[in-house]
Design an enzyme around this catalytic site. Structure first.
Site, mmCIF file in Angstrom:
data_model
loop_
_atom_site.group_PDB
_atom_site.id
_atom_site.type_symbol
_atom_site.label_atom_id
_atom_site.label_comp_id
_atom_site.label_asym_id
_atom_site.label_seq_id
_atom_site.Cartn_x
_atom_site.Cartn_y
_atom_site.Cartn_z
ATOM 1 N N CYS A 2 0.800 -1.151 -0.024
ATOM 2 C CA CYS A 2 0.133 0.065 -0.028
ATOM 3 C C CYS A 2 0.975 1.221 0.106
ATOM 4 O O CYS A 2 1.786 1.280 0.504
ATOM 5 C CB CYS A 2 -0.663 0.009 1.367
ATOM 6 S SG CYS A 2 -1.829 -1.496 1.221
ATOM 7 N N ARG A 27 5.109 0.707 -5.844
ATOM 8 C CA ARG A 27 5.111 -0.196 -4.659
ATOM 9 C C ARG A 27 4.211 -1.341 -4.744
ATOM 10 O O ARG A 27 4.406 -2.309 -4.056
ATOM 11 C CB ARG A 27 4.691 0.463 -3.471
ATOM 12 C CG ARG A 27 5.622 1.712 -3.094
ATOM 13 C CD ARG A 27 4.842 2.556 -2.242
ATOM 14 N NE ARG A 27 4.701 1.948 -0.925
ATOM 15 C CZ ARG A 27 5.416 1.889 0.100
ATOM 16 N NH1 ARG A 27 6.719 2.457 -0.056
ATOM 17 N NH2 ARG A 27 5.095 1.264 1.032
ATOM 18 N N TRP A 71 -2.995 -2.656 -1.648
ATOM 19 C CA TRP A 71 -2.333 -3.774 -1.792
ATOM 20 C C TRP A 71 -2.965 -4.824 -0.939
ATOM 21 O O TRP A 71 -2.728 -4.958 0.090
ATOM 22 C CB TRP A 71 -0.876 -4.084 -2.030
ATOM 23 C CG TRP A 71 -0.341 -5.316 -2.232
ATOM 24 C CD1 TRP A 71 0.026 -5.734 -3.584
ATOM 25 C CD2 TRP A 71 0.187 -6.790 -1.602
ATOM 26 N NE1 TRP A 71 0.589 -7.126 -3.709
ATOM 27 C CE2 TRP A 71 0.525 -7.693 -2.354
ATOM 28 C CE3 TRP A 71 -0.260 -6.979 -0.304
ATOM 29 C CZ2 TRP A 71 0.870 -8.957 -2.017
ATOM 30 C CZ3 TRP A 71 0.075 -8.295 0.504
ATOM 31 C CH2 TRP A 71 0.716 -9.023 -0.723
ATOM 32 N N ASN A 97 -1.551 1.985 5.729
ATOM 33 C CA ASN A 97 -0.833 0.957 5.276
ATOM 34 C C ASN A 97 -0.439 0.325 6.506
ATOM 35 O O ASN A 97 0.122 0.705 7.575
ATOM 36 C CB ASN A 97 0.498 1.581 4.642
ATOM 37 C CG ASN A 97 1.562 0.600 4.239
ATOM 38 O OD1 ASN A 97 1.300 -0.516 4.163
ATOM 39 N ND2 ASN A 97 2.679 1.172 3.760
ATOM 40 N N GLY A 98 -0.471 -1.194 6.478
ATOM 41 C CA GLY A 98 -0.083 -2.110 7.605
ATOM 42 C C GLY A 98 -1.154 -3.175 7.839
ATOM 43 O O GLY A 98 -2.165 -3.266 7.023
ATOM 44 N N GLU A 463 18.945 -16.098 -8.089
ATOM 45 C CA GLU A 463 18.412 -14.789 -8.514
ATOM 46 C C GLU A 463 18.006 -14.873 -10.153
ATOM 47 O O GLU A 463 16.949 -14.079 -10.176
ATOM 48 C CB GLU A 463 19.577 -13.827 -8.402
ATOM 49 C CG GLU A 463 19.393 -12.424 -8.877
ATOM 50 C CD GLU A 463 18.086 -11.630 -8.043
ATOM 51 O OE1 GLU A 463 17.660 -12.403 -7.263
ATOM 52 O OE2 GLU A 463 17.835 -10.703 -8.457
ATOM 53 N N LYS A 467 14.185 -13.630 -11.055
ATOM 54 C CA LYS A 467 14.116 -12.658 -11.837
ATOM 55 C C LYS A 467 12.960 -13.149 -13.185
ATOM 56 O O LYS A 467 12.153 -12.337 -13.410
ATOM 57 C CB LYS A 467 15.428 -12.049 -12.154
ATOM 58 C CG LYS A 467 15.480 -10.782 -12.733
ATOM 59 C CD LYS A 467 15.949 -9.828 -11.504
ATOM 60 C CE LYS A 467 14.693 -9.826 -10.415
ATOM 61 N NZ LYS A 467 15.435 -9.151 -9.371
ATOM 62 N N GLU A 470 9.165 -13.829 -11.514
ATOM 63 C CA GLU A 470 8.425 -12.481 -11.183
ATOM 64 C C GLU A 470 8.204 -11.720 -12.364
ATOM 65 O O GLU A 470 7.192 -11.199 -12.436
ATOM 66 C CB GLU A 470 9.350 -11.896 -10.337
ATOM 67 C CG GLU A 470 10.379 -11.046 -10.633
ATOM 68 C CD GLU A 470 10.926 -10.107 -9.404
ATOM 69 O OE1 GLU A 470 10.094 -9.740 -8.579
ATOM 70 O OE2 GLU A 470 12.174 -9.772 -9.240
ATOM 71 N N HIS A 486 19.730 -35.537 -7.136
ATOM 72 C CA HIS A 486 18.731 -35.986 -6.234
ATOM 73 C C HIS A 486 17.249 -35.857 -6.246
ATOM 74 O O HIS A 486 16.552 -36.572 -5.805
ATOM 75 C CB HIS A 486 19.316 -35.291 -4.784
ATOM 76 C CG HIS A 486 20.676 -35.506 -4.605
ATOM 77 N ND1 HIS A 486 21.086 -36.919 -4.498
ATOM 78 C CD2 HIS A 486 21.811 -34.796 -4.607
ATOM 79 C CE1 HIS A 486 22.682 -36.608 -3.875
ATOM 80 N NE2 HIS A 486 22.634 -35.310 -4.175
ATOM 81 N N LYS A 585 6.668 -3.668 -4.522
ATOM 82 C CA LYS A 585 8.229 -3.255 -4.273
ATOM 83 C C LYS A 585 8.789 -3.432 -2.868
ATOM 84 O O LYS A 585 9.859 -3.954 -2.876
ATOM 85 C CB LYS A 585 8.707 -1.841 -4.780
ATOM 86 C CG LYS A 585 9.848 -1.226 -4.993
ATOM 87 C CD LYS A 585 10.501 -1.974 -5.897
ATOM 88 C CE LYS A 585 11.936 -1.723 -5.909
ATOM 89 N NZ LYS A 585 12.906 -2.586 -6.555
HETATM 90 C C1 G6P Z 1 9.757 -7.517 -2.699
HETATM 91 C C2 G6P Z 1 10.394 -6.852 -3.924
HETATM 92 C C3 G6P Z 1 11.898 -7.464 -4.081
HETATM 93 C C4 G6P Z 1 12.680 -7.546 -3.019
HETATM 94 C C5 G6P Z 1 12.176 -7.905 -1.953
HETATM 95 C C6 G6P Z 1 13.133 -7.526 -0.465
HETATM 96 O O1 G6P Z 1 9.642 -8.804 -2.759
HETATM 97 O O2 G6P Z 1 9.717 -7.118 -4.953
HETATM 98 O O3 G6P Z 1 12.230 -7.184 -5.384
HETATM 99 O O4 G6P Z 1 13.885 -8.315 -3.375
HETATM 100 O O5 G6P Z 1 10.857 -7.378 -1.452
HETATM 101 O O6 G6P Z 1 13.089 -6.029 -0.666
HETATM 102 P P1 G6P Z 1 14.160 -5.211 -0.041
HETATM 103 O O7 G6P Z 1 13.715 -3.883 -0.089
HETATM 104 O O8 G6P Z 1 14.170 -5.897 1.588
HETATM 105 O O9 G6P Z 1 15.680 -5.636 -0.587
#
Ligand code: G6P
Length: 590
Positions: A2, A27, A71, A97-98, A463, A467, A470, A486, A585
């Site tokens: 949010c 966000r 959100w 937000n929260g 990673e 990537k 997502e 395994h 985000k």
């Molecule tokens: C969310 C974002 C990711 C990020 C993760 C951790 O899931 O979409 O891109 O890696 O949070 O966020 P931070 O701000 O703690 O790196």
């Protein structure tokens, strides 16, 4: 997650709030709304994007208002559940937000007392509580309301007929923007860059009374002083700058980001790294992409500094019964606001261990918890998928090793030289994208992709999968190359390509063996290998060549290739690259 916004000043509130809401889109959200006050509160909200809301709402006059991008957590993303929420009289509006943990108990009590609820949200109890306690003084009513709430919140309350907004925070980010006869409240800084670069970060437990001409911050009913900070990010940095997507722009910014972050701590930089003299054990805490950076950090600490290091997912660490003993804990978080990481840092700190945060956001919660903060100099990252902040985190981790007194001068000079060459190596990748785009054309039709890696390139494989998954919505899994025999070989076939970032280090031969095992079963392999490597060229179906670097730095070059691969695959599939569905985000709730 949010996003909240508030404005009070001498201008029309609606266009400013809608503009800031657009800036909060990154966000992650699924519904949105706005309320403006002027002889009555006018409210518009709905499921969907800000742009859709803009098209249907008329011009609302008024110079005070609040906005929200939601959100969904409690109740589906629809018009009724969208914020702002009102009290029964329609004179008090709130954005939040929260998560309010005890909302069901409060809702039951308020309902018995005659309050009528419209939504399924936890938030709606807040305007009703304010209404219950309101006896002419909104600040007092908000204070009383907050003492009833359990959970996390950043809230803004607005009462009809007043020119001040009341903001409060606990475990959720919030920043006050100081303007000229106008003041702003937002979840984070990028929303405000067009309007001001003077901000105040609220602390947990603060209540801010924001008038057009002044901001008063109170704590336990006593006025407190919070320092104003100057934001160095520019408006241009938070714009696409001619690129089709933020993700592509941010990938392309990496040579500069690496140079800036190295420059920050070495040479004429403004910051320095001062670690405690004796560190014999390190714990990394992080989530998502930052967790993958932390895994690279483990290798750096163990390989270069010979310091045992352990990596924990913050979301798991928070539920361990025992809090382990470490000399130092390093919380890595791009936003510095990820709820799980913050909670984990708060959990470890009382054990007496030295806490360090690596974050991209000045003044973020992580930076305020830690004994020391090392900022990445990546500039604002808007795309949900982290790219430049990942490489910047790696650079800080390399710098931690390179500047350590544990290293002899030759070793640290060698590391610094390698770091200084990285921007040109990354630039080389960015200048020769054709094979990556070609590979993305092949990947776009796949349903399942696996990534394997070993040693310092295992986190890179994880990673790469993160990537691709997502941004393109292709099912992707990353795993240790040695593990495939395994379990994963059982599901590999001609339709499940395997991507293998190879490190030219002690894992090299073992990676070739894994590739052979996979190829022997008719499974296509895309390898990442150093330019000129004919052995890998003969072995794999496709090779994406990387410039030669010290193997220690190969996570950077390999990660950049995998970022581009994810980007172009997602583009070929027509995905909303910068804002993947259901993702946020900054994940400010558990
Ligand atoms: C969310 C974002 C990711 C990020 C993760 C951790 O899931 O979409 O891109 O890696 O949070 O966020 P931070 O701000 O703690 O790196």
């Amino acid at each position: 997650m949010c996003g909240i916004i508030g404005y009070t000043g001498d201008k029309q509130a609606q266009p400013i709030i809608l503009d800031c809401m657009r800036k909060l889109e990154y966000r992650g959200y699924d519904s949105c709304g706005i309320a403006v006050s002027s002889k009555g509160i006018t409210l518009y909200k709905d499921a969907g994007r800000v742009e859709a809301l803009v098209k249907v709402i008329p011009r609302i006059t008024g110079s005070i208002g609040i906005g929200h991008t939601r959100w969904a957590t409690h109740g589906s993303p629809n018009r009724i559940n969208a914020h702002p929420h009102l009290d029964c009289s329609g004179k008090i509006a709130v954005v939040h937000n929260g998560v309010i943990m005890n909302y069901q108990k409060l809702k039951k009590k308020l309902t018995i007392e005659g309050h009528k609820f419209r939504s399924e949200t936890d938030t709606e109890v807040i305007p009703h509580l304010i209404e219950k306690y309101f006896q002419g003084d909104i600040v007092e009513a908000v204070e009383k309301t907050l003492s009833d709430l359990e959970g996390s919140y950043a809230i803004i309350a607005m009462v009809d007929g007043e020119s001040r907004l009341i903001a409060a925070r606990k475990d959720s980010p919030m920043v006050i923007g100081m303007g000229d006869r106008s003041n702003y409240i937002a979840s984070d800084v990028p929303a405000l860059l067009d309007y001001t670069n003077r901000v105040i970060y609220l602390d947990d437990g603060d209540i801010a009374v924001v008038d057009p001409g002044k901001v008063v911050i109170k704590r336990d009913n006593v006025e407190v002083k919070r320092d104003e900070q100057k934001i160095l990010w520019s408006v241009a940095e938070a714009q696409k700058g001619g690129y089709e997507h933020f993700m592509l722009k941010e990938i392309h910014e990496q040579p500069r980001v690496i140079r800036n972050t190295v420059g920050e701590y070495a040479g004429n930089g403004e910051q320095s790294i001062k670690l405690p003299a004796k560190v014999s054990s390190v714990l990394f805490l992080a989530c998502g992409t930052s967790h993958n950076a932390a895994m690279v950090g483990k290798y750096i600490f163990e390989e270069i500094l010979n310091i045992p290091a352990h990596v924990e997912l913050a979301s798991e660490f928070n539920y361990y019964r025992r809090t382990p003993d470490y000399d130092m804990a390093i919380g890595i978080s791009q936003s510095g606001e990820t709820a799980d990481t913050i909670r984990a840092m708060k959990k470890i700190k009382p054990t007496g261990c030295y806490t360090l945060s690596i974050t991209n956001v000045v003044g973020s919660t992580a930076s305020r918890i830690a004994n020391q903060t090392l900022y990445t100099r990546a500039g604002p990252e808007i795309s949900v998928a982290s790219t430049k902040t990942f490489t910047a985190q790696l650079v800080v981790l390399y710098l931690l090793a390179a500047t350590s007194p544990k290293l002899d001068t030759n070793h640290s000079t060698h590391l610094m030289a390698g770091l200084r060459q990285l921007p040109s190596k990354v630039q080389q990748i960015l200048d020769e994208k054709a094979p990556i785009i070609d590979c993305a054309e092949y990947l776009k039709n796949q349903n399942n992709v696996f990534f394997i890696g070993r040693g310092i390139n295992l986190p890179v494989a994880l990673e790469g999968a993160l990537k691709l998954k997502e941004t393109s919505y292709i099912h992707a899994e990353g795993l240790a190359a040695g593990e495939i025999k395994h379990h994963t070989l059982a599901v590999l076939n001609a339709d499940t390509p395997v991507i293998a970032p190879i490190g030219h280090d002690n894992t090299y031969e073992a990676m070739l063996t894994s590739i052979k095992e996979i190829r022997a079963r008719g499974v296509p392999v895309i390898a990442l290998a150093e330019e000129g490597n004919e052995v890998v060229e003969d072995l794999a179906d496709r090779v994406l060549f990387t410039p030669a670097v010290d193997p220690l730095f190969s996570p950077v070059t390999n990660a950049v290739i995998l970022q581009l691969l994810a980007y172009y695959t997602s583009k070929a599939r027509g995905c909303p690259i910068d804002f993947p569905r259901n993702l946020a985000k900054s994940v400010t709730v558990e």
